[in-house]
Design an enzyme around this catalytic site. Structure first.
Site, PDB file in Angstrom:
ATOM      1  N   LYS A   8      -7.045  -0.734  14.630  1.00 17.20           N
ATOM      2  CA  LYS A   8      -7.909  -1.650  13.853  1.00 17.20           C
ATOM      3  C   LYS A   8      -8.591  -2.723  14.703  1.00 17.20           C
ATOM      4  O   LYS A   8      -9.680  -3.182  14.355  1.00 17.20           O
ATOM      5  CB  LYS A   8      -7.100  -2.328  12.739  1.00 17.20           C
ATOM      6  CG  LYS A   8      -6.794  -1.432  11.564  1.00 17.20           C
ATOM      7  CD  LYS A   8      -6.070  -2.231  10.484  1.00 17.20           C
ATOM      8  CE  LYS A   8      -5.810  -1.395   9.256  1.00 17.20           C
ATOM      9  NZ  LYS A   8      -5.207  -2.196   8.180  1.00 17.20           N
ATOM     10  N   ASP A  19      -9.527  -4.825   3.599  1.00 17.97           N
ATOM     11  CA  ASP A  19      -8.149  -5.175   3.204  1.00 17.97           C
ATOM     12  C   ASP A  19      -8.095  -6.492   2.430  1.00 17.97           C
ATOM     13  O   ASP A  19      -7.358  -6.613   1.450  1.00 17.97           O
ATOM     14  CB  ASP A  19      -7.245  -5.282   4.437  1.00 17.97           C
ATOM     15  CG  ASP A  19      -6.940  -3.916   5.035  1.00 17.97           C
ATOM     16  OD1 ASP A  19      -6.937  -2.925   4.285  1.00 17.97           O
ATOM     17  OD2 ASP A  19      -6.700  -3.836   6.258  1.00 17.97           O
TER      18      ASP A  19
END
Ligand code: ATR
Length: 269
Positions: A50, A86
């Site tokens: 990520k 997220d």
């Protein structure tokens, strides 16, 4: 989840497929080169890529920059843009499932100081939470997250798991409590495990766990037994996916159907 969403959204065979690629860290540069030159137009990215993947993109959405991690990439022409969905997924879950549409003025308590906690912190600050307490097993990581924040109106505090009295008090006075640690996750450590300080949980609080297997963690069942409103981690998974799908396709994502697919996969359907 995404395959079902694609069918519901009206894609026909060959127009949309969602596949898993196992990419060892040393192969990321080559994978991203192939993505740039190949036929795929979107990616989800997960642990451990990520942060590293940000170096292979042309543009980074401001939310992803603040969080310091990308989980969704879209290719538009020759441009690769990175997003982080997220924070959206977590905040949407708290608002919609917790039934608390306005987070301004709320006191928030977060367990954990990893990537998910960073997304949570950025989301709650963007939604004008009054205060944020981060508790982590390794307190230095909680301090580090807070030290990277731009000046904001939200009051912040970092504490360690050893400071039991402050933990219980901070949990008891919070309106919203989120576990972003892997404590209680099936298949790793102790599935009956609880983060410390849950003695402070009480009626009327919104309590969320980002762990979704098991769906009802020990943390959520303790919260429920104390009268809290609970939000399971599968909602965050669904909503972060919903935002990613909308970024890739511009089409609406069928949230309830996607959740049903995931519940069935988990044996909870
Ligand atoms: P993610 O990106 O999903 O947030 P991560 O960056 O690996 O994952 O962060 C994991 C979080 O779970 C951290 O807050 C970690 O605490 P430490 O910073 O002290 O490592 C927390 N965590 C993992 N296992 C734990 C355990 N057994 N007890 C308490 N906290 C734990």
């Amino acid at each position: 989840m995404h395959s079902t969403a694609a069918l519901v959204a009206g894609f026909i065979a060959d127009e949309f497929s969602y596949e898993k690629f196992d990419v060892p860290p040393q192969d990321l540069p080559q994978f991203m080169r192939r993505f740039r030159d190949g036929p795929l137009t979107g990616l989800n990215v997960t642990i451990p890529h990520k942060m590293a993947v940000m170096g292979f993109l042309d543009t980074i959405d401001p939310t992803a920059s603040v969080i310091g991690a990308v989980n969704t990439i879209v290719k538009t022409g020759a441009t690769l843009t990175g997003y982080n969905t997220d924070a959206y997924g977590l905040i949407k879950s708290v608002k919609d499932i917790g039934g608390i549409p306005d987070l301004s003025g709320k006191k928030v308590f977060i367990y954990g100081a990893g990537g998910s906690a960073r997304a949570a912190v950025s989301g709650f600050i963007a939604d004008n939470a009054a205060s944020l307490t981060i508790a982590n097993r390794t307190p230095a990581r909680a301090v580090e997250i807070l030290s990277r924040l731009s000046p904001c109106a939200t009051a912040t505090k970092a504490i360690g798991f050893d400071d039991r009295k402050t933990l219980v008090e901070s949990v008891a006075t919070a309106d919203i409590i989120v576990n972003t640690t892997s404590v209680g996750m099936a298949g790793g450590g102790d599935p009956a495990g609880l983060p410390p300080g849950t003695e402070g949980l009480r009626e009327g609080q919104i309590v969320m766990d980002i762990v979704y297997s098991p769906l009802t963690t020990a943390f959520l069942s303790t919260a429920r037994a104390n009268g809290a409103i609970t939000v399971d981690g599968l909602w965050m998974l669904v909503y972060q996916g919903a935002r990613a799908f909308e970024i890739w396709t511009g089409r609406e994502f069928p949230v309830e159907k996607a959740r049903a697919v995931l519940l069935a996969k988990l044996g909870e359907g």
